[in-house]
Structure formats: structure tokens, C-alpha cells
Design an enzyme around this catalytic site. Structure first.
Site, PDB file in Angstrom:
ATOM      1  N   SER A   1       0.831  -1.198   0.000  1.00 58.22           N
ATOM      2  CA  SER A   1       0.000   0.000   0.000  1.00 58.22           C
ATOM      3  C   SER A   1       0.866   1.249   0.000  1.00 58.22           C
ATOM      4  O   SER A   1       2.010   1.223   0.473  1.00 58.22           O
ATOM      5  CB  SER A   1      -0.889  -0.005   1.256  1.00 58.22           C
ATOM      6  OG  SER A   1      -1.475   1.253   1.474  1.00 58.22           O
TER       7      SER A   1
ATOM      8  N   TYR B   1      -1.392  -1.138  10.275  1.00 61.18           N
ATOM      9  CA  TYR B   1      -1.570  -1.503   8.872  1.00 61.18           C
ATOM     10  C   TYR B   1      -0.388  -1.007   8.047  1.00 61.18           C
ATOM     11  O   TYR B   1       0.205  -1.760   7.261  1.00 61.18           O
ATOM     12  CB  TYR B   1      -2.876  -0.904   8.342  1.00 61.18           C
ATOM     13  CG  TYR B   1      -3.097  -1.104   6.866  1.00 61.18           C
ATOM     14  CD1 TYR B   1      -3.614  -2.298   6.378  1.00 61.18           C
ATOM     15  CD2 TYR B   1      -2.794  -0.101   5.950  1.00 61.18           C
ATOM     16  CE1 TYR B   1      -3.819  -2.488   5.014  1.00 61.18           C
ATOM     17  CE2 TYR B   1      -2.992  -0.273   4.596  1.00 61.18           C
ATOM     18  CZ  TYR B   1      -3.507  -1.480   4.127  1.00 61.18           C
ATOM     19  OH  TYR B   1      -3.697  -1.660   2.779  1.00 61.18           O
ATOM     20  N   ALA B   2      -0.019   0.249   8.249  1.00 60.14           N
ATOM     21  CA  ALA B   2       1.109   0.821   7.506  1.00 60.14           C
ATOM     22  C   ALA B   2       2.392   0.057   7.803  1.00 60.14           C
ATOM     23  O   ALA B   2       3.193  -0.227   6.908  1.00 60.14           O
ATOM     24  CB  ALA B   2       1.265   2.302   7.861  1.00 60.14           C
ATOM     25  N   ALA B   3       2.587  -0.291   9.074  1.00 57.69           N
ATOM     26  CA  ALA B   3       3.797  -1.017   9.460  1.00 57.69           C
ATOM     27  C   ALA B   3       3.850  -2.396   8.805  1.00 57.69           C
ATOM     28  O   ALA B   3       4.909  -2.842   8.339  1.00 57.69           O
ATOM     29  CB  ALA B   3       3.858  -1.154  10.976  1.00 57.69           C
TER      30      ALA B   3
ATOM     31  N   LYS C   1       2.475  -3.297   6.000  1.00 54.94           N
ATOM     32  CA  LYS C   1       2.703  -3.140   4.565  1.00 54.94           C
ATOM     33  C   LYS C   1       4.151  -2.751   4.274  1.00 54.94           C
ATOM     34  O   LYS C   1       4.727  -3.159   3.264  1.00 54.94           O
ATOM     35  CB  LYS C   1       1.739  -2.109   3.989  1.00 54.94           C
ATOM     36  CG  LYS C   1       0.282  -2.570   3.978  1.00 54.94           C
ATOM     37  CD  LYS C   1       0.094  -3.845   3.178  1.00 54.94           C
ATOM     38  CE  LYS C   1      -1.363  -4.238   3.044  1.00 54.94           C
ATOM     39  NZ  LYS C   1      -1.533  -5.486   2.269  1.00 54.94           N
TER      40      LYS C   1
END
Length: 201
Positions: free
Chosen positions: A94, A108-110, A112
């Protein structure tokens, strides 16, 4: 352009819904035999299987799989009989992997971002085996996972996208099909940004 994918086999995780389902259709159009995973009866995998069989001269099976379970993973690989062949791995990451989360989803960012590093490392490890490993970084996509939010506040999401619209899963899948084809065999360890301009590097 002939992508030289006919009669190859693809394993698609989460293939019954969303982007995974779009990949099933896009690869079947190219003559690829499909093995896809599903988890919930609500996903209706048999309907997708029947739809593909009616439209394309390919083989397709749906395998109920819990990817967190080792035995379930082994059953998946046994069902798809693909070992010992060169090929491609395409992971879905992402824009949040590079921008971070703007909506309170740091985990979530971590995850991805971790997927990007994992893919680069794996690409180095398996390159000599003629396996390439790449990522697509997606932005905001019209899938069931986010559709309620899009309907509730479309301006919030669209205003963050320079091209001015949310992507459809099918257009992401079309790019992904090229990335797993022999035409892209010299690309490995790369992340292709398909975000409508949310991620520009």
C-alpha cells in the site's frame, strides 16, 4: 500483446473477493489455470469457479485455506501442484507503507512496509532460481472493505487522489498480470506504484 501466460498456473490468495477476484478474472482471460484461496462461505467461491469455467477454457479450483495454519498451507500447495517451476511472486502492499497511515491505522502501515522489505529480501534469495518477486503499492480502491467509507464521505478520499477518482480492482489486476508475465522477468525486488498519484517517487 501476447504475455505468454497461457497454460501457466497461478495461486491467488484471497481470490474470492475484491482485488483477488479481479486477478482471477484477469489471469483466466490470459489462459492461466487458477488455484485460489477462500475462507468464508459468504465469499461464495463456487459461484466464481462456475463463472470462470463458463467463460474461459482454463482449469480452476478453490481451496479453503487459513494461511496462518501450517497444515492448511501445505494442503494448498498439494492441491495446486506447482513446485519445482520458475515463476513470479506478486505481493500487494500500500501507499501507506511509504506515507504512513493518516487514519489511525499505524499497524496496517507497518505491516505493509514490512511486506516491502520481505519482498526485497526474498527476491535476492530466489533470483538464481528464476523466481522474481515484486510488489504493487495500491492506493484507495473500490472494494467491499472500504465501500461504506467511500459512500459516507467520498470527498475525503477522492481529494487525496491527484487523478481525482478511486481505482477499480480490475485496473490494478491488469497491471499485475503484466508483472507476473515473462515480459517482466527482468524486474525483481521492485514496487510499482498504482495509486492514482497518491504515491509519487
Amino acid at each position: 500483446m501476447d504475455l505468454n501466460l497461457k497454460n501457466r498456473t497461478a495461486i491467488i490468495t484471497g481470490g474470492a473477493t475484491g482485488l483477488g477476484k479481479a486477478f482471477v478474472h484477469a489471469l483466466a482471460r490470459e489462459g492461466v489455470n487458477i488455484c485460489f484461496t477462500w475462507m468464508s462461505e459468504e465469499e461464495n467461491p463456487q459461484q466464481l469457479v462456475e463463472s470462470i469455467r463458463a467463460r474461459y477454457p482454463v482449469s480452476i479450483i478453490a481451496v479453503k485455506t487459513d494461511l496462518a495454519d501450517e497444515q492448511s498451507r501445505e494442503n494448498l500447495m498439494a492441491s495446486c501442484i506447482t513446485s519445482g517451476r520458475k515463476g513470479s511472486i506478486l505481493n500487494i502492499t500500500s501507499q501507506a507503507a511509504f506515507h504512513g497511515s493518516t487514519t489511525g491505522h499505524a499497524h496496517y502501515a507497518a505491516s505493509k512496509a514490512g511486506l516491502v522489505a520481505f519482498s526485497i529480501s526474498l527476491a535476492r534469495e530466489v533470483a538464481r532460481q528464476n523466481i522474481n518477486v515484486n510488489n504493487i503499492a495500491v492506493g484507495i480502491m473500490d472494494t467491499a472493505m472500504i465501500r461504506k467509507n467511500l459512500e459516507r464521505d467520498p470527498d475525503y478520499y477522492v481529494s487525496r487522489i491527484p487523478v481525482g477518482r478511486v481505482s477499480q480492482p480490475e485496473e490494478i489486476a491488469d497491471i499485475g498480470v503484466f508483472m507476473v508475465s515473462p515480459k517482466a522477468s527482468y524486474m525483481t525486488g521492485a514496487t510499482l506504484d498504482v495509486t492514482g498519484g497518491m504515491l509519487m517517487r
